[in-house]
Design an enzyme around this catalytic site. Structure first.
Site, mmCIF file in Angstrom:
data_model
loop_
_atom_site.group_PDB
_atom_site.id
_atom_site.type_symbol
_atom_site.label_atom_id
_atom_site.label_comp_id
_atom_site.label_asym_id
_atom_site.label_seq_id
_atom_site.Cartn_x
_atom_site.Cartn_y
_atom_site.Cartn_z
ATOM 1 N N ILE A 67 1.012 -1.243 -0.081
ATOM 2 C CA ILE A 67 0.034 -0.055 -0.164
ATOM 3 C C ILE A 67 0.968 1.262 -0.045
ATOM 4 C CG2 ILE A 67 -0.189 0.253 2.510
ATOM 5 C CD1 ILE A 67 -3.299 0.667 1.742
ATOM 6 N N ARG A 68 2.046 1.212 0.562
ATOM 7 C CA ARG A 68 2.956 2.340 0.312
ATOM 8 C C ARG A 68 3.560 2.412 -1.014
ATOM 9 N NH1 ARG A 68 6.457 0.602 5.560
ATOM 10 N NH2 ARG A 68 5.689 -1.450 5.078
ATOM 11 N N ASP B 288 -3.413 -1.421 -2.806
ATOM 12 C CA ASP B 288 -4.225 -1.638 -1.809
ATOM 13 C C ASP B 288 -5.270 -2.955 -1.910
ATOM 14 O OD1 ASP B 288 -6.573 -1.583 0.007
ATOM 15 O OD2 ASP B 288 -6.904 0.424 -0.137
ATOM 16 N N TYR C 57 -8.275 -11.024 15.086
ATOM 17 C CA TYR C 57 -7.139 -11.450 14.026
ATOM 18 C C TYR C 57 -7.032 -12.961 14.116
ATOM 19 C CZ TYR C 57 -2.231 -12.305 12.539
ATOM 20 O OH TYR C 57 -1.098 -12.864 11.881
ATOM 21 N N LYS D 206 -7.925 -15.475 10.630
ATOM 22 C CA LYS D 206 -7.031 -16.431 10.546
ATOM 23 C C LYS D 206 -7.995 -17.893 10.227
ATOM 24 C CE LYS D 206 -3.557 -14.117 9.678
ATOM 25 N NZ LYS D 206 -3.006 -13.947 8.397
HETATM 26 C C1 AKB Z 1 1.104 -11.391 15.801
HETATM 27 O O1 AKB Z 1 1.898 -11.559 16.793
HETATM 28 O O2 AKB Z 1 0.274 -11.098 15.629
HETATM 29 C C2 AKB Z 1 1.832 -12.317 14.633
HETATM 30 C C3 AKB Z 1 1.214 -13.721 14.544
HETATM 31 C C4 AKB Z 1 1.871 -14.736 15.542
HETATM 32 O O3 AKB Z 1 0.785 -13.935 13.703
HETATM 33 N N1 AKB Z 1 3.463 -12.173 15.016
#
Ligand code: AKB
Length: 317
Positions: A35-36, A53, A142, A146
């Site tokens: 993106i940069r 992006d 997160y 995943k």
């Molecule tokens: C994080 O800490 O978010 C990453 C990972 C383990 O996916 N390094």
């Protein structure tokens, strides 16, 4: 792989992976995207570079077509701590970006690599030597992206025949480009602080073990899996891989045998501590070993030797 498009090319993994891929496949055969727009400042070499992006699916596909790519390595994502602070943005970037990458791979008949993470596990997962196939109920945004990504990559393989592959990365340690916004970042910072100040204050509590790996092993694993014989792959996506598991006091002890005056103190960040505690202490990489020969070269001792040596050279001390 002949011509490879890498997203997140200026990030912690991307900046080193692009250089390594260019040395193996030729400079013109690796298209760095991020993106940069300031690729020249970040030293990823002189090969093709495009601003992208990843939430813009049309541009993703146009770049893939322009360079006639046959592999996409999709690294652009928000990491765990940043994602916890901005969950809606993290969902949009991590999931829309992934769908756009998979669609590009589907339309152009490309191989596709997307990293998952130890974050795909949660508090109800077996915490020690976590098996490849087990309970996955992550409690971070997160982690949710995943697990969703792992499933989506499996789906694209089964439904559309896209040659998707991927690993669950542990915390990655490197001296080239700092990570940003992760929970495992302390394991990189501690080395920089050891060389510069001979002390470090950890935001992760003593006794909190997490899986880790030195960057050269992560790069080798990515390329090895992409080049692996597909007939040998039972799992394809989300292979557990790890090279070591340690807590802050373990890495401090390794540093102290080389810098005796180094001091570790603690000022625990409750958000990142909660994330760390929800992840396994150690994962079992045996499916990656059996199916495509995963074999990391660095343990805590050899990584510490190399990190300290390279950071001293970088600092000119
Ligand atoms: C994080 O800490 O978010 C990453 C990972 C383990 O996916 N390094």
């Amino acid at each position: 792989m002949k011509t490879i498009l890498v997203t997140g090319a200026l990030g912690q993994i991307g900046s080193e992976l692009v250089m390594k891929l260019r040395s193996l496949y030729g400079e013109d055969h690796v298209v760095g995207t991020d993106i940069r727009s300031n690729a020249d400042d970040l030293g990823i070499g002189g090969g093709p570079y495009e601003t992208l992006d990843v939430t813009d699916g049309k541009r993703f596909l146009d770049i893939g077509k322009k360079y006639r790519v046959d592999a996409v390595i999709h690294l652009a994502a928000l990491l765990s701590a940043k994602a916890e602070a901005q969950p809606q943005r993290a969902w949009h970037l991590n999931m829309t970006g992934l769908v756009n990458g998979l669609e590009t791979a589907r339309e152009l008949h490309c191989q596709f690599f997307a990293p998952s993470s130890i974050a795909a596990f949660g508090p109800s997962t077996p915490q020690d030597q976590t098996p490849q196939d087990t309970i996955q109920r992550p409690t971070t945004l997160y982690g949710v992206t995943k697990v969703s990504g792992e499933l989506l990559c499996d789906y694209y393989y089964q439904r559309f025949g896209v040659d998707t592959r991927g690993v669950r990365f542990p915390g990655l340690i490197s001296y080239v480009t700092p990570p940003g916004g992760g929970t495992t970042d302390y394991a990189v910072e501690i080395y920089y602080h050891a060389v510069q100040h001979k002390k470090y204050t950890s935001y992760i509590a003593a006794g909190t073990k997490m899986d880790m790996m030195y960057m050269p092993d992560a790069l080798d694993a990515t390329i090895q899996l992409m080049e692996a014989d597909p007939t040998k792959l039972v799992h394809r996506n989300a292979f557990n891989i790890s090279a070591m598991s340690f807590a802050p006091e373990d890495v401090a002890a390794a540093i102290q045998t080389r810098i005796p005056e180094f001091v570790l103190t603690y000022d625990v960040d409750p958000v990142r501590q909660r994330i760390a505690e929800s992840w396994p202490n150690s994962i079992d990489p045996s499916c990656a070993v059996d199916e495509w020969g995963f074999r990391p070269r660095y343990d805590l001792e050899s990584m510490t030797d190399d990190m300290l040596q390279k950071l001293r050279i970088k600092r000119g001390t």
